[in-house]
Design an enzyme around this catalytic site. Structure first.
Site, PDB file in Angstrom:
ATOM      1  CB  VAL A  29      -0.963   0.011   1.208  1.00  0.00           C
ATOM      2  CG1 VAL A  29      -1.722   1.326   1.268  1.00  0.00           C
ATOM      3  CG2 VAL A  29      -1.942  -1.149   1.116  1.00  0.00           C
ATOM      4  N   PRO A  49       9.009  -1.091  10.692  1.00  0.00           N
ATOM      5  CG  PRO A  49       8.320  -3.089  11.677  1.00  0.00           C
ATOM      6  CD  PRO A  49       7.835  -1.721  11.314  1.00  0.00           C
ATOM      7  N   PRO A 176       4.910   2.286 -35.368  1.00  0.00           N
ATOM      8  CG  PRO A 176       4.824   0.066 -34.664  1.00  0.00           C
ATOM      9  CD  PRO A 176       4.870   1.473 -34.134  1.00  0.00           C
ATOM     10  CG  ASP A 199       5.988  11.240 -42.969  1.00  0.00           C
ATOM     11  OD1 ASP A 199       5.926  12.220 -43.732  1.00  0.00           O
ATOM     12  OD2 ASP A 199       6.980  10.965 -42.280  1.00  0.00           O
ATOM     13  CE  LYS A 221      -2.373  11.830 -52.269  1.00  0.00           C
ATOM     14  NZ  LYS A 221      -3.816  11.512 -52.213  1.00  0.00           N
ATOM     15  N   GLY A 252       5.962   8.394 -39.128  1.00  0.00           N
ATOM     16  CA  GLY A 252       5.994   6.996 -38.764  1.00  0.00           C
ATOM     17  C   GLY A 252       7.190   6.691 -37.886  1.00  0.00           C
ATOM     18  CG  MET A 336      13.392   3.198 -45.202  1.00  0.00           C
ATOM     19  SD  MET A 336      13.848   4.947 -45.114  1.00  0.00           S
ATOM     20  CE  MET A 336      15.401   4.836 -44.215  1.00  0.00           C
ATOM     21  N   GLY A 365       4.331  -4.219 -40.829  1.00  0.00           N
ATOM     22  CA  GLY A 365       4.304  -4.735 -39.464  1.00  0.00           C
ATOM     23  C   GLY A 365       3.368  -3.989 -38.537  1.00  0.00           C
TER      24      GLY A 365
END
Length: 410
Positions: A29, A49, A176, A199, A221, A252, A336, A365
């Site tokens: 606690v 103690p 990721p 991105d 873009k 990312g 990459m 992934g």
């Protein structure tokens, strides 16, 4: 004194900075409650103690004063607040009685009815403290607390600031790909943004959660004109920041792991614009993990190296020492590098790496379309073509590829 059943507890925030607080008992606690008391600046005396290793470490660090004995009458003198949490009911009752005599607010972990104060389920989110009391149902208190704090953090609970809000620029690592893997702070800043420059590899699902007034700019873009792509992104950040907008650059992985985040920070700094960097979970470790591959493993790999594969080994622009990498016995993680993996494998083998070294490619992934393709250095070039592996994919080379369990719970 027991509380009248018709009288609810009166909620209040105690300002304990520099004020004496006494904690009895050094068990679990106390281990849970002490950090918040320390964070509040309280002058904490622990009387017990014995203590758990974590509590003992707080005492050794000078965060609390530890008196190594049991409760004695007079221990609560001059205390503003007391927490009674020993395993001795007699000592708990005696300490609680002293608190009643000295008019010191007292929490008891063993008998809430005998206490004069209750500890609420508490959570914090950027300057807001949420404290929930539901009488005698602590699990419900915690559930309500969690729901409110999570809502404040992810923006699903609207809590706009009514005082003037300071605009900001943040470079946020989105992780990721799985939207649940962005950090809590990153998600909160997204909820506060006026403009998001994203991105294509960032967690796209999070963009759907943004309010309608938020301007979302796809970095892929941006009309580049005579500028290089990165220059155009830098200019967009500067333009919106100077307009007084709160701007999030959503990237990312992590902004500083092949993310060109430092270039953006430097461009902002050159214009006198401060920015916050929010680290993200790098795909270099998270994607292999999601595919059941540990980048390190006892007795197999004591190190791992992360390399950018966007430039082939025979390219004069390459900064990678492939000959040295081939001599390492640990794990090699390549980002990459899907379209260059054939030449990379050839270079590693030419510099002495075993052609039978196992290798795995993990495409997309952590997302719903994740897939893993296994090969060796000798077979990877033809495997990538045959299996039509496409970016984004993380490539893991080394004996750890064969160490993971067959199945992981996603």
């Amino acid at each position: 004194m027991a509380e009248h059943p018709e009288h609810p507890a009166y909620p209040v925030g105690l300002r304990l900075s520099g004020r004496r607080v006494v904690v009895f008992g050094g068990g679990q606690v106390a281990q849970r409650r002490l950090p918040a008391l320390i964070a509040a600046g309280a002058d904490v005396t622990l009387i017990s103690p014995s203590a758990t290793p974590s509590v003992e470490a707080m005492a050794e660090a000078g965060e609390i004063t530890w008196v190594k004995r049991r409760y004695e009458d007079g221990d609560i003198a001059d205390a503003w607040y007391a927490l009674v949490a020993t395993s001795d009911p007699v000592a708990n009752a005696a300490a609680s009685a002293e608190a009643e005599r000295t008019k010191t607010w007292c929490v008891r972990s063993d008998d809430a009815e005998a206490a004069t104060a209750w500890t609420p389920a508490t959570g914090r989110s950027e300057g807001v403290t949420v404290a929930v009391l539901t009488g005698h149902d602590p699990r419900r208190s915690a559930a309500v607390r969690d729901a409110i704090v999570e809502g404040l953090r992810d923006g699903s609970i609207a809590a706009p600031q009514h005082r003037s809000r300071t605009s900001f620029v943040a470079l946020v690592g989105g992780g990721p790909g799985d939207p649940d893997l962005i950090t809590v702070r990153g998600r909160r800043l997204l909820a506060e943004a006026d403009v998001v420059i994203a991105d294509r590899l960032g967690p796209r699902d999070l963009l759907d959660e943004l309010p309608p007034h938020v301007e979302v700019i796809d970095a892929a873009k941006i009309p580049y004109g005579r500028f290089m792509a990165q220059e155009a992104i830098n200019n967009a950040l500067i333009e919106h920041a100077k307009a007084g907008k709160s701007v999030v650059r959503l990237k990312g992985g992590d902004p500083f792991v092949f993310g060109r985040g430092m270039e953006e920070a430097q461009a902002l700094a050159a214009e006198g614009i401060a920015c916050t960097v929010v680290p993200g979970i790098s795909s270099s470790i998270s994607v292999p993990g999601a595919a059941g591959i540990p980048v390190t493993h006892r007795g197999v790999a004591h190190e791992f190296t992360v390399v950018s594969g966007h430039v082939a080994p025979d390219d004069p622009r390459s900064l990678v020492d492939w000959a040295s990498l081939a001599k390492l016995t640990g794990t090699l993680v390549i980002l990459m590098g899907v379209d260059k993996i054939g030449k990379i494998a050839e270079a590693l083998v030419a510099h002495g790496k075993d052609p039978e070294t196992p290798l795995a490619l993990i495409q997309e992934g952590t997302t719903a379309t994740q897939r893993r393709v296994d090969a060796t250095l000798a077979t990877v070039a033809e495997t990538v073509k045959a299996e039509e592996v496409r970016p984004p994919a993380v490539i893991v080379i080394g004996e750890v590829v064969g160490e993971g369990p067959d199945k992981l719970v996603k």
